[in-house]
Design an enzyme around this catalytic site. Sequence first.
Site, PDB file in Angstrom:
ATOM      1  CG  HIS A 166     -13.726  -6.366 -22.760  1.00 23.63           C
ATOM      2  ND1 HIS A 166     -13.411  -5.362 -21.861  1.00 23.63           N
ATOM      3  CD2 HIS A 166     -14.675  -7.124 -22.134  1.00 23.63           C
ATOM      4  CE1 HIS A 166     -14.135  -5.506 -20.760  1.00 23.63           C
ATOM      5  NE2 HIS A 166     -14.918  -6.568 -20.903  1.00 23.63           N
ATOM      6  CD  GLU A 167     -16.974  -9.700 -24.004  1.00 24.92           C
ATOM      7  OE1 GLU A 167     -16.886 -10.590 -23.130  1.00 24.92           O
ATOM      8  OE2 GLU A 167     -17.516  -8.605 -23.782  1.00 24.92           O
ATOM      9  CG  HIS A 170     -14.065 -11.162 -19.789  1.00 23.37           C
ATOM     10  ND1 HIS A 170     -13.656 -10.744 -18.537  1.00 23.37           N
ATOM     11  CD2 HIS A 170     -14.952 -10.216 -20.230  1.00 23.37           C
ATOM     12  CE1 HIS A 170     -14.252  -9.596 -18.235  1.00 23.37           C
ATOM     13  NE2 HIS A 170     -15.029  -9.252 -19.244  1.00 23.37           N
ATOM     14  CG  HIS A 176     -15.000  -6.214 -16.042  1.00 34.09           C
ATOM     15  ND1 HIS A 176     -16.152  -6.877 -15.711  1.00 34.09           N
ATOM     16  CD2 HIS A 176     -14.989  -6.142 -17.401  1.00 34.09           C
ATOM     17  CE1 HIS A 176     -16.814  -7.188 -16.818  1.00 34.09           C
ATOM     18  NE2 HIS A 176     -16.123  -6.756 -17.853  1.00 34.09           N
ATOM     19  CE1 TYR A 220     -17.982  -2.954 -19.320  1.00 34.49           C
ATOM     20  CE2 TYR A 220     -18.147  -3.725 -17.052  1.00 34.49           C
ATOM     21  CZ  TYR A 220     -18.367  -3.918 -18.410  1.00 34.49           C
ATOM     22  OH  TYR A 220     -18.975  -5.063 -18.855  1.00 34.49           O
TER      23      TYR A 220
END
Length: 264
Positions: A166-167, A170, A176, A220
């Site tokens: 996930h990071e 980014h 997101h 999320y």
Amino acid sequence: MMDNRKTAMLLLLVSLGLSQAYPSKKDEVHIKAHKFEKSNRTILQINKDTNELLLEGDIASPKTRTAIKCTGNAFSCLWKKSPNGKVEVPYIIDNLYSQDEKKYIEYSMKDFASKTCVRFVPRQEQQAYLNIVPKNGCFSGIGCYGDKQTLSLSKAGCLQKGIIQHELIHSLGFFHEHTRSDRDNYVKIDWANVNSPSDFAKEDTNNLDTPYDYSSIMHYDTKAFAKDLSKPTITTIPNANVKIGQRVAMSAIDIQRINKLYNC
């Protein structure tokens, strides 16, 4: 003849037993991975007590330039392609991590190399690179800053494959899923139940002609940023029962987007 067959069978059984008793190097990586994957804490739970100034729960604002330069069209902050046609993202993993922790972070990077043209490579002398450190929380900036940039993976929960990926996504230039420009066609936000409206502000994203992805590793969960955790902040439409918010591994559409963004 019969004795030879018995001997051969015995040797085969011994060989199988030894192979199970002594796993291959590939198996060892997966065995070590299991101890890091036991945590089921979410990014928002982990980042709850951090002192970092974060947007949308885990996006760091670059200190070396205004954040405006990396919002909107993600093409303004891409990592450069190497002459070999691969997108090489240099990184340093801080020595505060143990050797097993370092190996697990690198293990979580391997999906990018096998499924996209992105390669996370140990830094040599490159000016732009990821500095992966165990600060208080899981967070990253969006895209390439052009110099040293922090990507934090706290030892207190962030060392999960899905959170690491996930990071890293980014850092490749992606926001997101729940803040993409057309999200109102796919989810409904309960504004009365959100802590801060800024966490749900839509971005001027380049959606790369890909569908909204409820299964994205960048989505999320239904109760993200909720005042009242008994009620959702994000409801899928038209079917309110669609599951969202996984942190297992990149979805097929996550992979497709990376390949489209970087022209793999």
